[in-house]
Design an enzyme around this catalytic site. Structure first.
Site, PDB file in Angstrom:
ATOM      1  N   GLY A  73      -4.380   5.325  -4.044  1.00 47.94           N
ATOM      2  CA  GLY A  73      -3.183   5.990  -3.544  1.00 47.94           C
ATOM      3  C   GLY A  73      -3.099   7.424  -4.004  1.00 47.94           C
ATOM      4  O   GLY A  73      -4.060   7.986  -4.546  1.00 47.94           O
ATOM      5  N   VAL A  74      -1.929   8.043  -3.797  1.00 44.45           N
ATOM      6  CA  VAL A  74      -1.703   9.431  -4.186  1.00 44.45           C
ATOM      7  C   VAL A  74      -0.617   9.478  -5.256  1.00 44.45           C
ATOM      8  O   VAL A  74       0.268   8.612  -5.317  1.00 44.45           O
ATOM      9  CB  VAL A  74      -1.287  10.292  -2.978  1.00 44.45           C
ATOM     10  CG1 VAL A  74      -2.400  10.319  -1.945  1.00 44.45           C
ATOM     11  CG2 VAL A  74       0.007   9.784  -2.358  1.00 44.45           C
ATOM     12  N   VAL A  75      -0.699  10.503  -6.124  1.00 45.36           N
ATOM     13  CA  VAL A  75       0.288  10.709  -7.179  1.00 45.36           C
ATOM     14  C   VAL A  75       0.955  12.055  -6.947  1.00 45.36           C
ATOM     15  O   VAL A  75       0.271  13.078  -6.781  1.00 45.36           O
ATOM     16  CB  VAL A  75      -0.360  10.677  -8.573  1.00 45.36           C
ATOM     17  CG1 VAL A  75       0.712  10.818  -9.655  1.00 45.36           C
ATOM     18  CG2 VAL A  75      -1.141   9.390  -8.774  1.00 45.36           C
ATOM     19  N   ASN A 111      -7.131   7.858 -16.438  1.00 40.21           N
ATOM     20  CA  ASN A 111      -5.881   7.159 -16.739  1.00 40.21           C
ATOM     21  C   ASN A 111      -5.467   7.309 -18.195  1.00 40.21           C
ATOM     22  O   ASN A 111      -4.606   6.571 -18.673  1.00 40.21           O
ATOM     23  CB  ASN A 111      -6.010   5.678 -16.380  1.00 40.21           C
ATOM     24  CG  ASN A 111      -5.883   5.439 -14.887  1.00 40.21           C
ATOM     25  OD1 ASN A 111      -5.305   6.257 -14.177  1.00 40.21           O
ATOM     26  ND2 ASN A 111      -6.430   4.339 -14.406  1.00 40.21           N
ATOM     27  N   ASP A 155      -8.018  -1.146 -14.940  1.00 37.83           N
ATOM     28  CA  ASP A 155      -8.614   0.115 -14.488  1.00 37.83           C
ATOM     29  C   ASP A 155      -8.529   1.173 -15.581  1.00 37.83           C
ATOM     30  O   ASP A 155      -8.086   2.302 -15.334  1.00 37.83           O
ATOM     31  CB  ASP A 155      -7.943   0.599 -13.204  1.00 37.83           C
ATOM     32  CG  ASP A 155      -8.769   1.661 -12.475  1.00 37.83           C
ATOM     33  OD1 ASP A 155      -9.988   1.709 -12.707  1.00 37.83           O
ATOM     34  OD2 ASP A 155      -8.196   2.416 -11.686  1.00 37.83           O
ATOM     35  N   GLY A 208      -6.510   9.236  -5.460  1.00 39.11           N
ATOM     36  CA  GLY A 208      -7.578   8.325  -5.850  1.00 39.11           C
ATOM     37  C   GLY A 208      -7.818   7.267  -4.809  1.00 39.11           C
ATOM     38  O   GLY A 208      -7.284   7.322  -3.690  1.00 39.11           O
ATOM     39  N   ASP A 233      -1.058   4.316 -15.649  1.00 40.43           N
ATOM     40  CA  ASP A 233      -1.435   3.680 -14.390  1.00 40.43           C
ATOM     41  C   ASP A 233      -1.684   2.192 -14.544  1.00 40.43           C
ATOM     42  O   ASP A 233      -2.798   1.701 -14.350  1.00 40.43           O
ATOM     43  CB  ASP A 233      -2.657   4.361 -13.773  1.00 40.43           C
ATOM     44  CG  ASP A 233      -2.769   4.056 -12.287  1.00 40.43           C
ATOM     45  OD1 ASP A 233      -1.897   3.330 -11.771  1.00 40.43           O
ATOM     46  OD2 ASP A 233      -3.711   4.518 -11.647  1.00 40.43           O
ATOM     47  N   LYS A 237       3.571   7.373  -7.867  1.00 37.87           N
ATOM     48  CA  LYS A 237       2.322   6.949  -7.232  1.00 37.87           C
ATOM     49  C   LYS A 237       2.640   6.000  -6.094  1.00 37.87           C
ATOM     50  O   LYS A 237       3.404   5.046  -6.259  1.00 37.87           O
ATOM     51  CB  LYS A 237       1.405   6.259  -8.243  1.00 37.87           C
ATOM     52  CG  LYS A 237       0.071   5.835  -7.637  1.00 37.87           C
ATOM     53  CD  LYS A 237      -0.950   5.447  -8.696  1.00 37.87           C
ATOM     54  CE  LYS A 237      -2.302   5.173  -8.049  1.00 37.87           C
ATOM     55  NZ  LYS A 237      -3.355   4.894  -9.035  1.00 37.87           N
ATOM     56  N   GLY A 268      -2.590  14.204  -7.801  1.00 37.35           N
ATOM     57  CA  GLY A 268      -3.924  13.632  -7.703  1.00 37.35           C
ATOM     58  C   GLY A 268      -4.012  12.654  -6.551  1.00 37.35           C
ATOM     59  O   GLY A 268      -3.006  12.180  -6.023  1.00 37.35           O
TER      60      GLY A 268
END
Length: 479
Positions: free
Chosen positions: A13-15, A130, A125, A10, A143, A29, A8
């Protein structure tokens, strides 16, 4: 270590799905850090300290942080890989959940938040993306990477930026106030509302408009036909006033399911898979489900009556006093508890001990707003209270530019509190005190060649927990 694929991407950042050297699959992440070299160095130190707290979070509803590190200017978080997808993906694929499943989901996630808050961690968040599911369909809150930045906000985010996701952010956070356990509770309520309807609480569209609606305190609208108990719980969690929201541990009356009673959200059979229904169709379906459930509950709980009288028959009897509706702080036939109107606390008092007969026992202080002269003692009552104090700082003559100001906060036992030093709206320094251990903000003289005399603002707020006991705020030094 082998990167297998992107899971993913967002706003933070990236996962990636990664296979470790021992064959274990993990989710990694990467979050970029911003700021000067000194800012990033300070952020790394804070991250190491706070990662130790997150690693100790043990709860079946929390995706545990395995490790945190920095690579270059990136924060890297490593977590177990849960292959069941996210709540958002499930709602998109299969449609809204029935109220009974949403209530059970709320019990799990509220218990997870309560465990985090007890450890002094604010998630910041909470949202459907999440909430992850394992291969058996059990949910967990993931997360906590944003939570890592609670003492390093100016480094990990742009100054004055809102931390969180527009569709699920609490009103006070949308207005730029500090995130708190109460804002996590709001975001959880918004997430559960999304599970019921497939829509974020402030509607779709432009994220900026969603933030504006949130900042105005526009209360999200619950769908019609919800069971009364679930509607009441969500209504309290989604209150625009953080002081009226329950603590996470009380959002579902502490009824956190055990490991043997975990919610399992299974995929529907392939023939029944569907894309998300239109909002009108989903609302009609929810109303029909709720109506049928209400009729069944009425039939099961109706008073026992008999058309005959005599041996072997019993007439139903009323169990409540006619004409009386008991309130939270006023049982039938009794006066309202102290510092309440029967339903809620009054005069800024708060119920911190949960003992309803003694009412709202926590009394607010009377020193908020007065200038600080070396030392002040005060409390944070009611919940969500923020104390602000002006601090006059003089510029004394020095041969070298060595002026130094120190502000120390010591919280009561059992809670965590934050001290912020502000110049206007600009945050100069932040520190958090927990469980009676002092925390200090140290500031050096801004310049040597000019008069730096000024009035700063000291702001004290809650990170986690509640206490009517006083905190201690001490100042020393000058420019």
């Amino acid at each position: 270590m082998e990167v297998l694929r992107l899971l993913g991407r967002g706003g933070t950042g990236v996962v990636e799905l990664v296979r470790e050297d021992d064959g274990t699959l993990v989710a990694r992440k990467r979050i970029p850090l911003h700021g000067t070299a000194g800012d990033i160095d300070r952020a790394r130190a804070r991250i190491r300290r706070e990662a130790e707290i997150l690693r100790r979070l043990e709860h079946p509803g929390i995706v545990r942080l395995l490790r945190a590190d920095t690579v270059g200017d990136d924060l890297v978080l490593v977590m177990p890989y849960l292959p069941g997808g996210t709540l958002q993906e499930r709602i998109n694929s299969y449609g809204a959940l029935p109220p009974r499943d949403v209530a059970h989901l709320g019990q799990h996630l509220a218990g997870a938040l309560a465990a985090a808050h007890a450890a002094g961690v604010v998630h910041r968040d909470v949202k459907p993306a999440n909430v992850l599911f394992d291969d058996a369909g059990r949910p967990a809150l993931a997360d906590f990477g944003v939570a890592l930045s609670q003492d390093a906000t100016l480094v990990l985010t742009r100054e004055s930026a809102v931390v969180g996701t527009p569709g699920f952010v609490a009103p006070e956070v949308a207005r730029g106030e500090a995130a708190s356990p109460a804002s996590d509770v709001f975001a959880l309520g918004a997430t559960l509302l999304y599970a019921l309807t497939g829509l974020p609480p402030y509607g779709g569209g432009d994220p900026v408009l969603q933030i504006v609606r949130a900042a105005r305190g526009e209360a999200p609208v619950l769908p019609p036909g919800l069971p009364d108990e679930l509607a009441a719980r969500l209504g309290r969690m989604l209150s625009p006033d953080p002081a009226r929201r329950p603590a996470a541990a009380r959002a579902f009356d502490g009824e956190t399911p055990t490991v043997d009673d975990t919610l399992v959200v299974t995929d529907p059979p392939p023939a029944r898979r569907r894309r998300r229904r239109a909002p009108l169709v989903a609302a009609i379906a929810l109303a029909l489900i709720a109506a049928l459930a209400g009729a069944a509950a009425w039939w099961a709980d109706r008073p026992a009556t008999s058309s005959a009288s005599g041996p072997g028959t019993t007439a139903g009897t009323a169990t409540t006093t006619p004409g009386c509706t008991p309130l939270r702080y006023r049982p039938c036939g009794q006066p309202a508890a102290p510092f309440t109107d029967g339903e809620r606390c009054v005069d800024d008092h708060a119920d911190y001990d949960g003992n309803r007969p003694n009412g709202c026992e926590a009394a607010p202080d009377v020193v908020d707003g007065q200038p600080v002269v070396e030392r002040v003692e005060a409390n944070l009552v009611p919940a969500g209270d923020q104390d602000r104090y002006p601090l006059e700082v003089t510029d004394e003559f020095q041969l070298i530019c060595g002026g130094r100001l120190e502000v120390v906060l010591t919280s009561p036992k059992g809670v965590a509190q934050r001290i912020e030093v502000l110049s206007g709206d600009r945050v100069l320094g932040v520190a958090a005190s927990a469980d009676g251990l002092p925390a200090a903000v140290e500031l050096t003289e801004p310049s040597c060649g000019s008069d730096d005399s000024t009035t700063l603002t000291l702001r004290v707020s809650t990170v986690s927990g509640q206490s009517a006991e006083p905190y201690v705020l001490e100042t020393s030094g000058s420019w």
